[in-house]
Design an enzyme around this catalytic site. Sequence first.
Site, mmCIF file in Angstrom:
data_model
loop_
_atom_site.group_PDB
_atom_site.id
_atom_site.type_symbol
_atom_site.label_atom_id
_atom_site.label_comp_id
_atom_site.label_asym_id
_atom_site.label_seq_id
_atom_site.Cartn_x
_atom_site.Cartn_y
_atom_site.Cartn_z
ATOM 1 N N ASP A 13 0.824 -1.219 0.000
ATOM 2 C CA ASP A 13 0.000 0.000 0.000
ATOM 3 C C ASP A 13 0.854 1.264 0.000
ATOM 4 O O ASP A 13 0.437 2.308 0.496
ATOM 5 C CB ASP A 13 -0.948 0.038 1.215
ATOM 6 C CG ASP A 13 -1.750 -1.240 1.375
ATOM 7 O OD1 ASP A 13 -2.340 -1.692 0.370
ATOM 8 O OD2 ASP A 13 -1.779 -1.796 2.492
ATOM 9 N N LYS A 16 2.477 2.239 -4.912
ATOM 10 C CA LYS A 16 3.200 1.684 -6.069
ATOM 11 C C LYS A 16 2.463 1.934 -7.376
ATOM 12 O O LYS A 16 3.078 2.041 -8.427
ATOM 13 C CB LYS A 16 3.412 0.174 -5.886
ATOM 14 C CG LYS A 16 4.355 -0.186 -4.758
ATOM 15 C CD LYS A 16 4.611 -1.678 -4.705
ATOM 16 C CE LYS A 16 3.391 -2.501 -4.404
ATOM 17 N NZ LYS A 16 2.782 -2.178 -3.078
ATOM 18 N N GLY A 40 -3.918 -4.518 -4.909
ATOM 19 C CA GLY A 40 -4.543 -3.538 -5.778
ATOM 20 C C GLY A 40 -3.683 -2.311 -5.941
ATOM 21 O O GLY A 40 -2.972 -1.920 -5.010
ATOM 22 N N HIS A 41 -3.708 -1.733 -7.128
ATOM 23 C CA HIS A 41 -3.008 -0.486 -7.392
ATOM 24 C C HIS A 41 -4.031 0.568 -7.785
ATOM 25 O O HIS A 41 -4.863 0.327 -8.668
ATOM 26 C CB HIS A 41 -1.994 -0.653 -8.536
ATOM 27 C CG HIS A 41 -0.773 -1.404 -8.134
ATOM 28 N ND1 HIS A 41 0.143 -1.888 -9.045
ATOM 29 C CD2 HIS A 41 -0.298 -1.763 -6.919
ATOM 30 C CE1 HIS A 41 1.116 -2.508 -8.399
ATOM 31 N NE2 HIS A 41 0.874 -2.438 -7.115
ATOM 32 N N GLN A 223 1.879 -5.993 -3.075
ATOM 33 C CA GLN A 223 2.171 -6.021 -1.638
ATOM 34 C C GLN A 223 3.537 -5.377 -1.341
ATOM 35 O O GLN A 223 3.936 -4.457 -2.035
ATOM 36 C CB GLN A 223 2.087 -7.456 -1.097
ATOM 37 C CG GLN A 223 0.667 -7.967 -1.016
ATOM 38 C CD GLN A 223 0.377 -9.064 -2.027
ATOM 39 O OE1 GLN A 223 1.228 -9.520 -2.762
ATOM 40 N NE2 GLN A 223 -0.864 -9.498 -2.075
#
Length: 427
Positions: A13, A16, A40-41, A223
């Site tokens: 988180d 990225k 998730g991005h 991650q």
Amino acid sequence: MAAVVLVGAQWGDEGKGKITDYLAEKAEVVVRYQGGSNAGHTVMVEEQEFRLHLVPSGILYPGKLCLIGNGVVVDPAVLVKELDGLAERGVDTAALRISNRAHLILPYHKGLDVAEEERRGDARIGTTGRGIGPAYVDKTARTGIRVGDLLDWDGFREKLARNLAAANEVMEKIYGRPGYDLDAVLEEYAGYARRLKPLIADTVRLINDALREGRRVLFEGAQGTLLDLDQGTYPFVTSSYPTAGGACIGAGVGPTRIDKVLGVAKAYTTRVGAGPFPAEAKDDIGDMLRERGREYGTTTGRPRRCGWLDAVILRHAAEVNGLTGLALTKLDVLTGIEPLRICTGYRYGGEVLKDFPAALKVLEQCQPVYEELPGWQEDISNARTLADLPPACRGYIRRVEELTGVPVQIVAVGPQRKQTIILEDPF
């Protein structure tokens, strides 16, 4: 030519998505190499927000070859939904390819994930319930079903029948829950097979061909370092290898192919789920960071635990990843906080630890040793060069470099693409 691995340097988180988006514009091939739809991005394009879970962030740039590597576990239901959502927003996904060696997540993986987490009770590890861990268990046990198996329907049926029988026995006899119907799962996955067949490819060949041709390749991790199966806060970790070495395994390239490793770190620290967090701010500062930084999970929506920047973690990340540079994100969130703190060590048993401990019991008893730095009051969201930043802000960046031994190459002062200061381009 350049092959750059982008890794999270904290608990994930770290922002990225924004950094991947910047680098993807310069890359020609973007590869996701591990994890699944538990990650998730979030990427901001002008005023549009894109939340990506399996598709590499490079998909937002036309003409980029985007690859889901063999180290990823793929939930086809999530992937198809994501592709449909992107298409509805005018994003062309024709350049996406999925490794035939990547493993599939099946309905029983998700059922087992939820049942096992509930059974742990107070010892929960904070899994998202998306079947990631059980899918990697099957992979390691050599009973997994791969994306390429969708191209051999008779073989897929045989493997599914075998695995489903075993999974149903566990669900019914151990967890007291109903099992899964073979015909129903076959019907569901037949639809996914038809949809995904044109996208399945030998991504190992595509990546290595691109490297031989001198094309710029970005390896995008999910991650973060502290969630790595070996190097993280085990057992409060993910089931794959988010560290730079995982890019070689999860994409199918040799370590000599990697040129640079860029670690992404927030200007503070967050983590989701259970587990020790020495620099956690359990006061108004933690609440302020959460609200200012919109610290809620991209995939789950869970509130993140927030705290001061932890240099012990960053030094650990620098070592195990071989970081050649850092991207410092969300620096703007710290504006107006006076003074600022950085955790420089852990006090444990009468001594100060400078290295990140492997034993969870030790980490749980560690107390942060803080160094205070002056804050700044100026709005930095419009800064585009290092000189635009206030002196205290530049001092904070320099101190991060001194404590980690890694140069800060990128600074993010907001969520938009344009709110990025480039000190040195990794490509």
